[in-house]
Design a protein around this motif. Structure first.
Motif, PDB file in Angstrom:
ATOM      1  N   GLY A 291      12.218  10.885  16.142  1.00 51.47           N
ATOM      2  CA  GLY A 291      13.513  11.203  16.319  1.00 51.47           C
ATOM      3  C   GLY A 291      14.462  12.072  15.182  1.00 51.47           C
ATOM      4  N   ARG A 292      13.390  13.744  15.055  1.00 48.47           N
ATOM      5  CA  ARG A 292      13.616  14.183  14.180  1.00 48.47           C
ATOM      6  C   ARG A 292      13.177  16.043  14.876  1.00 48.47           C
ATOM      7  N   THR A 293      14.314  16.051  14.122  1.00 52.87           N
ATOM      8  CA  THR A 293      14.039  17.682  15.546  1.00 52.87           C
ATOM      9  C   THR A 293      13.119  18.504  14.326  1.00 52.87           C
ATOM     10  N   SER A 294      12.797  18.278  13.138  1.00 57.55           N
ATOM     11  CA  SER A 294      12.027  19.233  12.567  1.00 57.55           C
ATOM     12  C   SER A 294      11.150  18.293  12.263  1.00 57.55           C
ATOM     13  N   PRO A 295       9.658  19.351  11.778  1.00 57.26           N
ATOM     14  CA  PRO A 295       8.824  18.324  10.619  1.00 57.26           C
ATOM     15  C   PRO A 295       9.389  18.177   9.838  1.00 57.26           C
ATOM     16  N   SER A 296       8.298  16.335   9.609  1.00 56.76           N
ATOM     17  CA  SER A 296       8.508  16.405   7.820  1.00 56.76           C
ATOM     18  C   SER A 296       7.490  16.389   7.306  1.00 56.76           C
ATOM     19  N   LYS A 297       8.615  16.761   5.611  1.00 64.17           N
ATOM     20  CA  LYS A 297       7.483  17.284   4.084  1.00 64.17           C
ATOM     21  C   LYS A 297       6.986  16.081   3.949  1.00 64.17           C
ATOM     22  N   ASN A 298       6.011  15.592   3.046  1.00 70.49           N
ATOM     23  CA  ASN A 298       5.817  14.960   2.450  1.00 70.49           C
ATOM     24  C   ASN A 298       4.801  15.386   1.451  1.00 70.49           C
ATOM     25  N   TYR A 299       5.652  14.955   0.414  1.00 75.32           N
ATOM     26  CA  TYR A 299       5.588  14.661  -1.254  1.00 75.32           C
ATOM     27  C   TYR A 299       4.976  13.646  -1.900  1.00 75.32           C
ATOM     28  N   MET A 300       4.293  13.746  -3.004  1.00 77.92           N
ATOM     29  CA  MET A 300       4.379  12.886  -4.280  1.00 77.92           C
ATOM     30  C   MET A 300       5.095  13.087  -5.046  1.00 77.92           C
ATOM     31  N   MET A 301       5.447  11.844  -5.581  1.00 75.22           N
ATOM     32  CA  MET A 301       6.358  12.044  -6.282  1.00 75.22           C
ATOM     33  C   MET A 301       5.981  10.837  -7.371  1.00 75.22           C
ATOM     34  N   THR A 302       5.378  11.175  -9.058  1.00 78.62           N
ATOM     35  CA  THR A 302       4.873  10.660 -10.175  1.00 78.62           C
ATOM     36  C   THR A 302       5.808  10.077 -10.886  1.00 78.62           C
ATOM     37  N   VAL A 303       6.521   8.520 -10.843  1.00 73.05           N
ATOM     38  CA  VAL A 303       7.462   8.518 -11.924  1.00 73.05           C
ATOM     39  C   VAL A 303       6.640   7.437 -12.985  1.00 73.05           C
ATOM     40  N   SER A 304       7.492   7.622 -14.275  1.00 71.91           N
ATOM     41  CA  SER A 304       6.661   7.196 -15.249  1.00 71.91           C
ATOM     42  C   SER A 304       8.800   6.483 -16.131  1.00 71.91           C
ATOM     43  N   SER A 305       7.843   6.146 -16.427  1.00 68.97           N
ATOM     44  CA  SER A 305       8.394   5.026 -17.579  1.00 68.97           C
ATOM     45  C   SER A 305       8.512   4.992 -18.962  1.00 68.97           C
TER      46      SER A 305
ATOM     47  N   TYR B  12       0.540  -1.170  -0.112  1.00 68.55           N
ATOM     48  CA  TYR B  12      -0.367  -0.287  -0.406  1.00 68.55           C
ATOM     49  C   TYR B  12       0.817   1.543  -0.229  1.00 68.55           C
ATOM     50  N   GLU B  13       2.477   0.837  -0.340  1.00 71.49           N
ATOM     51  CA  GLU B  13       2.960   2.713   0.013  1.00 71.49           C
ATOM     52  C   GLU B  13       4.564   2.083  -0.164  1.00 71.49           C
ATOM     53  N   VAL B  14       5.304   3.233  -1.023  1.00 72.37           N
ATOM     54  CA  VAL B  14       6.229   3.039  -1.259  1.00 72.37           C
ATOM     55  C   VAL B  14       6.820   4.808  -1.068  1.00 72.37           C
ATOM     56  N   SER B  15       7.931   4.107  -0.269  1.00 76.52           N
ATOM     57  CA  SER B  15       8.279   5.680   0.312  1.00 76.52           C
ATOM     58  C   SER B  15       9.501   6.097   0.174  1.00 76.52           C
ATOM     59  N   TYR B  16      10.148   7.018  -0.363  1.00 75.37           N
ATOM     60  CA  TYR B  16      11.884   7.525  -0.280  1.00 75.37           C
ATOM     61  C   TYR B  16      12.541   8.300   0.748  1.00 75.37           C
ATOM     62  N   ARG B  17      13.579   8.638   1.318  1.00 78.38           N
ATOM     63  CA  ARG B  17      14.326   9.519   1.600  1.00 78.38           C
ATOM     64  C   ARG B  17      15.983   9.466   1.398  1.00 78.38           C
ATOM     65  N   ILE B  18      16.318  10.765   1.046  1.00 79.61           N
ATOM     66  CA  ILE B  18      17.359  11.058   0.145  1.00 79.61           C
ATOM     67  C   ILE B  18      18.535  11.810   0.985  1.00 79.61           C
ATOM     68  N   GLY B  19      19.492  10.715   0.933  1.00 84.05           N
ATOM     69  CA  GLY B  19      20.310  11.421   2.968  1.00 84.05           C
ATOM     70  C   GLY B  19      19.773  11.253   4.045  1.00 84.05           C
ATOM     71  N   GLU B  20      20.348  10.967   5.224  1.00 85.43           N
ATOM     72  CA  GLU B  20      19.671  10.969   6.244  1.00 85.43           C
ATOM     73  C   GLU B  20      19.290  11.580   7.132  1.00 85.43           C
ATOM     74  N   ASP B  21      18.671  13.293   6.634  1.00 78.31           N
ATOM     75  CA  ASP B  21      18.201  13.783   7.673  1.00 78.31           C
ATOM     76  C   ASP B  21      16.867  14.286   6.428  1.00 78.31           C
ATOM     77  N   GLY B  22      16.836  14.029   4.942  1.00 75.85           N
ATOM     78  CA  GLY B  22      15.950  14.923   3.972  1.00 75.85           C
ATOM     79  C   GLY B  22      14.230  13.802   4.615  1.00 75.85           C
ATOM     80  N   SER B  23      13.961  14.627   3.674  1.00 72.69           N
ATOM     81  CA  SER B  23      12.829  15.155   4.442  1.00 72.69           C
ATOM     82  C   SER B  23      11.804  12.744   3.121  1.00 72.69           C
ATOM     83  N   ILE B  24      10.520  12.034   4.089  1.00 73.34           N
ATOM     84  CA  ILE B  24       9.892  11.781   4.206  1.00 73.34           C
ATOM     85  C   ILE B  24       9.487  11.555   2.941  1.00 73.34           C
ATOM     86  N   CYS B  25       9.760  11.222   1.054  1.00 74.73           N
ATOM     87  CA  CYS B  25       8.200  11.241   0.655  1.00 74.73           C
ATOM     88  C   CYS B  25       7.443  10.355  -0.072  1.00 74.73           C
TER      89      CYS B  25
END
Length: 170
Positions: free
Chosen positions: A156-170, A118-131
């Protein structure tokens, strides 16, 4: 049994490919798009890579896919690059002749990709937002109360996470 009934039931020990298709497609599309943006891999190579990665993920997840408990097995299904290349990505890349050193140049040095029912998400960098890459139909209510690997990291985050939606086309 219909696909909807099977998707909402347990398939951890006997999961069919169809039950994981949208999630795996989102993960494969995302990793392929990262390779595509660098322009060093041809479209034909990307197609071979995508097919190899899809097959490897399907095989890797087939006994670890629990739609009734989407976060069960999340750590096992997580694709991780943390200055060490994830072996599943490395194996798929070898199918198109990409060496480990080339992968390190083409992909982020810090990448976490969660592939869950039901969900696929990612984070780039150790402190990046989860998208969020993919969000499917709602999971069973009982699964939301669990403290997941991803949720623990967000606590454990000190700032609130931002959720982004990214669409991927192939």
């Amino acid at each position: 049994m219909s696909q909807v009934q099977r998707r909402n039931g347990s398939c951890g020990s006997n999961c069919s490919r169809a039950e994981m298709v949208p999630e795996i497609a989102a993960a494969v599309g995302f990793v392929s798009s990262l390779l595509r943006t660098r322009g060093c891999v041809s479209e034909q190579q990307l197609q071979v890579f995508s097919a190899a990665l899809e097959e490897a993920l399907t095989e890797h997840y087939k006994h670890h896919w629990f739609p009734e408990k989407p976060f069960k097995g999340s750590g096992y299904r997580c694709i991780r690059i943390n200055h060490k290349m994830d072996p599943i990505i490395s194996k798929a890349a070898s199918q198109i002749g990409l060496r480990l050193q080339q992968l390190y140049q083409l992909l982020p040095s810090e990448l976490t990709l969660w592939v869950d029912p039901y969900e696929v998400s990612y984070r780039i960098g150790e402190d990046g937002s989860i998208c969020v890459l993919y969000e499917g139909p709602a999971a069973p209510v009982s699964s939301y109360g669990m403290l997941t690997c991803k949720n623990q990291m967000m606590l454990g985050r000190t700032s609130p996470s931002k959720n982004y939606m990214m669409t991927v086309s192939s």
